[in-house]
Scaffold this motif. Structure first.
Motif, PDB file in Angstrom:
ATOM      1  N   ARG A  71      41.993  33.225  24.490  1.00  0.00           N
ATOM      2  CA  ARG A  71      42.021  34.656  24.779  1.00  0.00           C
ATOM      3  C   ARG A  71      40.803  35.074  25.607  1.00  0.00           C
ATOM      4  NH1 ARG A  71      45.318  37.973  21.645  1.00  0.00           N
ATOM      5  NH2 ARG A  71      47.213  36.825  21.126  1.00  0.00           N
ATOM      6  N   VAL A  72      39.662  34.511  25.269  1.00  0.00           N
ATOM      7  CA  VAL A  72      38.447  34.831  26.016  1.00  0.00           C
ATOM      8  C   VAL A  72      38.549  34.291  27.444  1.00  0.00           C
ATOM      9  CG1 VAL A  72      35.942  34.563  26.098  1.00  0.00           C
ATOM     10  CG2 VAL A  72      37.100  34.794  23.889  1.00  0.00           C
ATOM     11  N   ILE A  73      39.062  33.080  27.578  1.00  0.00           N
ATOM     12  CA  ILE A  73      39.214  32.472  28.907  1.00  0.00           C
ATOM     13  C   ILE A  73      40.182  33.281  29.760  1.00  0.00           C
ATOM     14  CG2 ILE A  73      40.023  30.427  30.141  1.00  0.00           C
ATOM     15  CD1 ILE A  73      38.992  28.746  27.829  1.00  0.00           C
ATOM     16  N   SER A  74      41.251  33.785  29.137  1.00  0.00           N
ATOM     17  CA  SER A  74      42.225  34.585  29.883  1.00  0.00           C
ATOM     18  C   SER A  74      41.589  35.878  30.401  1.00  0.00           C
ATOM     19  CB  SER A  74      43.432  34.904  29.010  1.00  0.00           C
ATOM     20  OG  SER A  74      43.059  35.733  27.921  1.00  0.00           O
ATOM     21  N   GLY A  75      40.570  36.385  29.688  1.00  0.00           N
ATOM     22  CA  GLY A  75      39.856  37.555  30.177  1.00  0.00           C
ATOM     23  C   GLY A  75      38.906  37.232  31.317  1.00  0.00           C
ATOM     24  N   ILE A  76      38.438  35.988  31.363  1.00  0.00           N
ATOM     25  CA  ILE A  76      37.533  35.553  32.436  1.00  0.00           C
ATOM     26  C   ILE A  76      38.309  35.191  33.696  1.00  0.00           C
ATOM     27  CG2 ILE A  76      35.814  33.798  33.082  1.00  0.00           C
ATOM     28  CD1 ILE A  76      35.048  33.631  30.142  1.00  0.00           C
ATOM     29  N   ARG A  77      39.541  34.737  33.538  1.00  0.00           N
ATOM     30  CA  ARG A  77      40.330  34.220  34.664  1.00  0.00           C
ATOM     31  C   ARG A  77      40.406  35.173  35.860  1.00  0.00           C
ATOM     32  NH1 ARG A  77      45.098  32.812  32.119  1.00  0.00           N
ATOM     33  NH2 ARG A  77      44.148  30.839  31.513  1.00  0.00           N
ATOM     34  N   PRO A  78      40.620  36.497  35.656  1.00  0.00           N
ATOM     35  CA  PRO A  78      40.678  37.374  36.836  1.00  0.00           C
ATOM     36  C   PRO A  78      39.375  37.447  37.634  1.00  0.00           C
ATOM     37  CG  PRO A  78      41.639  38.453  34.909  1.00  0.00           C
ATOM     38  CD  PRO A  78      40.951  37.221  34.417  1.00  0.00           C
ATOM     39  N   LEU A  79      38.263  37.013  37.028  1.00  0.00           N
ATOM     40  CA  LEU A  79      36.964  37.089  37.699  1.00  0.00           C
ATOM     41  C   LEU A  79      36.516  35.747  38.267  1.00  0.00           C
ATOM     42  CD1 LEU A  79      35.055  39.349  35.144  1.00  0.00           C
ATOM     43  CD2 LEU A  79      36.087  40.047  37.301  1.00  0.00           C
ATOM     44  N   VAL A  80      37.429  34.781  38.311  1.00  0.00           N
ATOM     45  CA  VAL A  80      37.061  33.453  38.814  1.00  0.00           C
ATOM     46  C   VAL A  80      36.577  33.538  40.260  1.00  0.00           C
ATOM     47  CG1 VAL A  80      37.977  31.190  39.464  1.00  0.00           C
ATOM     48  CG2 VAL A  80      38.536  32.162  37.244  1.00  0.00           C
ATOM     49  N   PHE A  81      37.244  34.355  41.072  1.00  0.00           N
ATOM     50  CA  PHE A  81      36.836  34.490  42.474  1.00  0.00           C
ATOM     51  C   PHE A  81      35.427  35.071  42.571  1.00  0.00           C
ATOM     52  CE2 PHE A  81      36.406  37.081  46.313  1.00  0.00           C
ATOM     53  CZ  PHE A  81      36.608  36.114  47.294  1.00  0.00           C
ATOM     54  N   LEU A  82      35.147  36.123  41.777  1.00  0.00           N
ATOM     55  CA  LEU A  82      33.814  36.730  41.795  1.00  0.00           C
ATOM     56  C   LEU A  82      32.748  35.746  41.342  1.00  0.00           C
ATOM     57  CD1 LEU A  82      31.889  39.172  41.995  1.00  0.00           C
ATOM     58  CD2 LEU A  82      32.541  39.754  39.649  1.00  0.00           C
ATOM     59  N   LEU A  83      33.044  34.985  40.283  1.00  0.00           N
ATOM     60  CA  LEU A  83      32.091  34.001  39.778  1.00  0.00           C
ATOM     61  C   LEU A  83      31.798  32.933  40.829  1.00  0.00           C
ATOM     62  CD1 LEU A  83      33.550  33.549  36.178  1.00  0.00           C
ATOM     63  CD2 LEU A  83      31.382  34.628  36.759  1.00  0.00           C
ATOM     64  N   THR A  84      32.856  32.436  41.456  1.00  0.00           N
ATOM     65  CA  THR A  84      32.697  31.389  42.476  1.00  0.00           C
ATOM     66  C   THR A  84      31.937  31.919  43.683  1.00  0.00           C
ATOM     67  OG1 THR A  84      34.807  30.438  41.760  1.00  0.00           O
ATOM     68  CG2 THR A  84      33.926  29.683  43.865  1.00  0.00           C
ATOM     69  N   PHE A  85      32.294  33.117  44.129  1.00  0.00           N
ATOM     70  CA  PHE A  85      31.633  33.719  45.293  1.00  0.00           C
ATOM     71  C   PHE A  85      30.143  33.919  45.023  1.00  0.00           C
ATOM     72  CE2 PHE A  85      30.261  37.525  47.634  1.00  0.00           C
ATOM     73  CZ  PHE A  85      30.511  37.109  48.938  1.00  0.00           C
ATOM     74  N   THR A  86      29.809  34.412  43.818  1.00  0.00           N
ATOM     75  CA  THR A  86      28.403  34.630  43.451  1.00  0.00           C
ATOM     76  C   THR A  86      27.629  33.318  43.448  1.00  0.00           C
ATOM     77  OG1 THR A  86      29.044  36.520  42.075  1.00  0.00           O
ATOM     78  CG2 THR A  86      26.877  35.567  41.688  1.00  0.00           C
ATOM     79  N   PHE A  87      28.243  32.281  42.884  1.00  0.00           N
ATOM     80  CA  PHE A  87      27.575  30.987  42.802  1.00  0.00           C
ATOM     81  C   PHE A  87      27.345  30.392  44.188  1.00  0.00           C
ATOM     82  CE2 PHE A  87      27.816  26.336  42.385  1.00  0.00           C
ATOM     83  CZ  PHE A  87      26.762  26.117  41.517  1.00  0.00           C
ATOM     84  N   VAL A  88      28.383  30.399  45.023  1.00  0.00           N
ATOM     85  CA  VAL A  88      28.283  29.819  46.371  1.00  0.00           C
ATOM     86  C   VAL A  88      27.287  30.602  47.218  1.00  0.00           C
ATOM     87  CG1 VAL A  88      29.572  29.363  48.502  1.00  0.00           C
ATOM     88  CG2 VAL A  88      30.595  28.827  46.291  1.00  0.00           C
ATOM     89  N   LEU A  89      27.258  31.917  47.028  1.00  0.00           N
ATOM     90  CA  LEU A  89      26.335  32.753  47.799  1.00  0.00           C
ATOM     91  C   LEU A  89      24.883  32.358  47.548  1.00  0.00           C
ATOM     92  CD1 LEU A  89      26.943  35.184  49.690  1.00  0.00           C
ATOM     93  CD2 LEU A  89      26.243  36.671  47.816  1.00  0.00           C
ATOM     94  N   GLN A  90      24.564  32.049  46.298  1.00  0.00           N
ATOM     95  CA  GLN A  90      23.195  31.631  45.969  1.00  0.00           C
ATOM     96  C   GLN A  90      22.851  30.291  46.622  1.00  0.00           C
ATOM     97  OE1 GLN A  90      21.158  33.765  44.307  1.00  0.00           O
ATOM     98  NE2 GLN A  90      22.953  35.110  44.364  1.00  0.00           N
ATOM     99  N   LEU A  91      23.824  29.382  46.671  1.00  0.00           N
ATOM    100  CA  LEU A  91      23.579  28.069  47.283  1.00  0.00           C
ATOM    101  C   LEU A  91      23.323  28.180  48.778  1.00  0.00           C
ATOM    102  CD1 LEU A  91      26.238  25.791  45.527  1.00  0.00           C
ATOM    103  CD2 LEU A  91      23.804  25.997  45.010  1.00  0.00           C
ATOM    104  N   PHE A  92      24.000  29.131  49.431  1.00  0.00           N
ATOM    105  CA  PHE A  92      23.903  29.222  50.881  1.00  0.00           C
ATOM    106  C   PHE A  92      22.697  30.039  51.343  1.00  0.00           C
ATOM    107  CE2 PHE A  92      28.187  27.579  51.095  1.00  0.00           C
ATOM    108  CZ  PHE A  92      28.217  26.937  52.324  1.00  0.00           C
ATOM    109  N   PHE A  93      22.362  31.101  50.620  1.00  0.00           N
ATOM    110  CA  PHE A  93      21.394  32.057  51.150  1.00  0.00           C
ATOM    111  C   PHE A  93      20.059  32.077  50.424  1.00  0.00           C
ATOM    112  CE2 PHE A  93      25.545  33.719  52.444  1.00  0.00           C
ATOM    113  CZ  PHE A  93      25.337  33.832  53.815  1.00  0.00           C
TER     114      PHE A  93
END
Length: 336
Positions: A71-93
């Motif tokens: 149930r907790v994971i299902s609540g996180i699933r819609p934010l997978v794109f935001l989480l990934t974007f935030t993580f990748v942004l830190q690696l690049f910039f």
């Protein structure tokens, strides 16, 4: 109710967290979220350990409340794109710190790489419904987006370098964990608190606003009803989409113009259902003698016990610890 819908759902498991006084539960949540955001965003092991400890606390609370992790994971699933974007942004910039690679990787924005990215995007959208682990499949697609930029330099338009540092990696993980911990803590409130209890807790916390003539009871009732009917409306939306799909309507494969028509066809019944639900709720509240602005009585009286005080005390200890670490100016940034 569909188990995939996690927003606003109450899961009755009769755990100690369910029996906790709603007033202390909301106050403890506020204290924990405050502690979570008082941890400074830092590229150090210290900050990462502290934020990971808070995430661990949220997971321990979830398990002790007997709330399914799915149930907790299902609540996180819609934010997978935001989480990934935030993580990748830190690696690049984020360029401070020691490089993780001996030689930076050169990525190409070229005609061939753009074509490759489009093909990856199309293949991903056509195949993701057949993949059981969609979150992992999404990460694979993100990796392929960058891989085609590395392998297909032909028709070059411009180039840029990927040179991640240790501090950028730690910052990315830090922000990733903070978002997940925030979602977990806040989800626990609705998972373990009934609408009536949540309404009572909000009234108690917002009671000082009465001094400036804020209608606290009305506001608390509105918030609790919104949280209560979010999963209901999502469930009704899913039912309508399945009914329309069984009649030949395709929400995924149609063109943009057709999708606009489909969305309108979906919004109209949802609007009618919302109005109908609101009228039924108003009639039910009126039949039970609810009058806006009048003082209401309660069937159940809330009694505080040792566990309530203990939960509040532990939340205060966690917050005080984070504040102490900030005031003493602990070295959040450590050279790794």
């Amino acid at each position: 109710m569909n188990s995939k819908i996690s927003i606003g759902q109450y899961i009755p498991t009769n755990s100690w967290l369910h029996r906790l006084d709603p007033r202390f539960k909301i106050i403890s949540l506020i204290l924990l979220l405050t502690a979570l955001f008082l941890v400074p965003i830092s590229a150090s092991y210290t900050g990462l350990i502290v934020i990971s400890s808070l995430l661990l606390i949220s997971l321990i609370l979830t398990i002790s409340a007997k709330v399914p992790i799915k149930r907790v994971i299902s609540g996180i699933r819609p934010l997978v794109f935001l989480l990934t974007f935030t993580f990748v942004l830190q690696l690049f910039f984020f360029t401070s710190g020691n490089p993780l690679l001996e030689n930076p990787i050169t990525l190409h924005i070229s005609i061939t790489s753009i074509i490759g990215i489009i093909l990856v995007f199309i293949i991903y959208n056509f195949t993701k419904k057949y993949i059981p682990f969609r979150i992992l499949y999404f990460f694979v697609a993100v990796f392929l987006f960058f891989l085609v930029q590395y392998l297909l330099p032909y028709g070059k338009i411009t180039t840029y370098q990927f040179n991640p540092t240790n501090e950028g990696l730690i910052r990315g993980i830090f922000l990733f964990i903070r978002i997940i911990a925030t979602i977990t803590f806040t989800s626990l409130l609705t998972f373990t608190t009934m609408t009536t209890d949540l309404n009572f807790g909000l009234e108690f916390i917002l009671k000082p606003l009465k001094l400036i003539f804020v209608p606290v009871e009305l506001f608390a009732m509105m918030v609790s009803l919104v949280l209560r009917f979010i999963p209901t409306l999502l469930f009704e939306t899913e039912k309508i989409m399945k009914a329309q799909s069984s009649r030949g309507l395709d929400f995924k494969e149609s063109k943009l113009k057709e999708k606009i028509t489909q969305v309108i066809a979906l919004l109209v019944p949802i609007l009618l259902i919302s109005v109908t639900r609101a009228e039924e709720l108003a009639d039910a509240m009126d039949a039970r003698g609810y009058i806006i602005g009048e003082k209401r009585t309660r069937i159940d009286e809330y009694k505080l016990n040792f566990v309530d005080y203990l939960s509040l005390f532990l939340s205060l200890v966690i917050l005080a610890t984070i504040i102490y670490l900030r005031v003493t100016k602990i070295k959040w940034k450590i050279v790794i």
